[in-house]
Scaffold this motif. Structure first.
Motif, short mmCIF file in Angstrom:
data_model
loop_
_atom_site.label_atom_id
_atom_site.label_comp_id
_atom_site.label_asym_id
_atom_site.label_seq_id
_atom_site.Cartn_x
_atom_site.Cartn_y
_atom_site.Cartn_z
N VAL A 129 43.23 43.75 32.70
CA VAL A 129 43.54 42.43 32.17
C VAL A 129 44.55 41.77 33.10
O VAL A 129 45.42 42.44 33.66
CB VAL A 129 44.08 42.51 30.71
N LYS A 130 44.40 40.47 33.31
CA LYS A 130 45.34 39.77 34.18
C LYS A 130 46.69 39.68 33.48
O LYS A 130 46.77 39.35 32.30
CB LYS A 130 44.83 38.37 34.51
N HIS A 131 47.74 39.99 34.22
CA HIS A 131 49.09 39.88 33.68
C HIS A 131 49.65 38.51 34.03
O HIS A 131 50.00 38.26 35.19
CB HIS A 131 50.00 40.99 34.22
N GLY A 152 48.26 36.00 34.69
CA GLY A 152 47.49 35.31 35.71
C GLY A 152 47.98 35.59 37.12
O GLY A 152 47.46 35.03 38.08
N TYR A 153 48.97 36.50 37.27
CA TYR A 153 49.57 36.76 38.59
C TYR A 153 49.08 38.06 39.23
O TYR A 153 49.13 38.20 40.45
CB TYR A 153 51.10 36.81 38.49
N SER A 154 48.69 39.02 38.40
CA SER A 154 48.25 40.31 38.93
C SER A 154 47.39 40.97 37.86
O SER A 154 47.19 40.43 36.78
CB SER A 154 49.45 41.20 39.28
N TRP A 155 46.86 42.17 38.17
CA TRP A 155 46.03 42.90 37.22
C TRP A 155 46.79 44.07 36.64
O TRP A 155 47.43 44.84 37.39
CB TRP A 155 44.76 43.43 37.90
N THR A 173 46.03 47.51 34.78
CA THR A 173 44.89 48.40 34.57
C THR A 173 45.32 49.61 33.75
O THR A 173 46.51 49.97 33.71
CB THR A 173 44.29 48.89 35.90
N GLU A 198 33.03 42.44 29.16
CA GLU A 198 34.30 41.75 28.93
C GLU A 198 34.42 41.43 27.45
O GLU A 198 33.42 41.11 26.80
CB GLU A 198 34.39 40.46 29.73
N ALA A 258 45.03 33.04 31.04
CA ALA A 258 44.47 33.96 32.05
C ALA A 258 44.41 35.39 31.54
O ALA A 258 43.73 36.23 32.14
CB ALA A 258 45.29 33.90 33.33
N SER A 259 45.12 35.68 30.46
CA SER A 259 45.21 37.06 29.97
C SER A 259 44.44 37.31 28.68
O SER A 259 44.67 38.30 28.00
CB SER A 259 46.69 37.42 29.75
#
Length: 193
Positions: free
Chosen positions: A41-43, A45-48, A50, A163, A178-179
């Motif tokens: 999931v995107k954190h 919107g800045y990174s993933w 996992t 998803e 984004a999350s």
């Protein structure tokens, strides 16, 4: 008498040959760690971010001649969520996310299989129950392979992805647009029973 016996034998042989082949049942190989349920999931919107679920079990039926008749049944121990960060995992288990105290299990039960271009690609449609909510989801699946293993068994393996939207499963935490979507990546190897 001989003609009647031969005729009866021929009719019974035709009857046996026309019986439908039965799908084999496979136990998902979690003991050998040849299966995994992973998420991303995107954190913000800045990174993933996992992670995975360490504990789950299940089985599937599969006949390569008729994959559309296959079935899948999986139970996930949601308390086993593991994002490689103890404090975050504690939050993921809380009522903000998985609410594991109230809903310690998630399940997936297939309802139909839809073939794609060939028998090695298909969609599994089924009911995912997570956080007390049941929704139909579709998992895109590719067959990895099947055959004998070195220990005298027979295995079949698949990979799949889908998803889900967190709000669909009453997950309350909102980390921004984004999350909202969680990617699930599944690797399943089964041992024929």
């Amino acid at each position: 008498m001989l003609k009647k016996s031969l005729l009866a034998l021929a009719v019974s042989s035709i009857g046996i040959m026309s019986l439908p082949t039965l799908a084999n049942t496979y136990e998902i190989d979690t003991k050998g760690a040849h299966a995994s349920i992973n998420f991303a999931v995107k954190h913000l919107g800045y990174s993933w971010l996992t992670g995975r679920f360490d504990t789950f079990s299940g089985q599937f039926t599969y006949d390569p001649a008729k994959p559309e008749a296959s079935t899948v049944n999986v139970t996930i121990d949601t308390t086993s969520v593991n994002s490689n960060h103890a404090e975050r995992d504690k939050h993921l288990r809380s009522p903000d996310f998985l609410n594991v105290e109230k809903f310690p299990k998630a399940t997936f039960v297939s309802t139909k299989i839809v073939l794609d271009d060939d028998n090695d690609e298909f969609n599994i449609v089924g009911d995912l129950t997570l956080n007390g909510v049941t929704k139909s989801i579709t998992i895109e699946v590719d067959k990895v392979g099947e055959g004998k293993d070195p220990w005298g068994g027979y295995r079949a393996g698949f990979e799949g992805e889908t998803e889900i939207n967190m709000k669909d499963f009453n997950i309350k935490m909102d980390l921004g647009p984004a999350s909202q979507t969680v990617k699930l990546e599944l690797h399943v190897e089964g041992i024929k029973k």
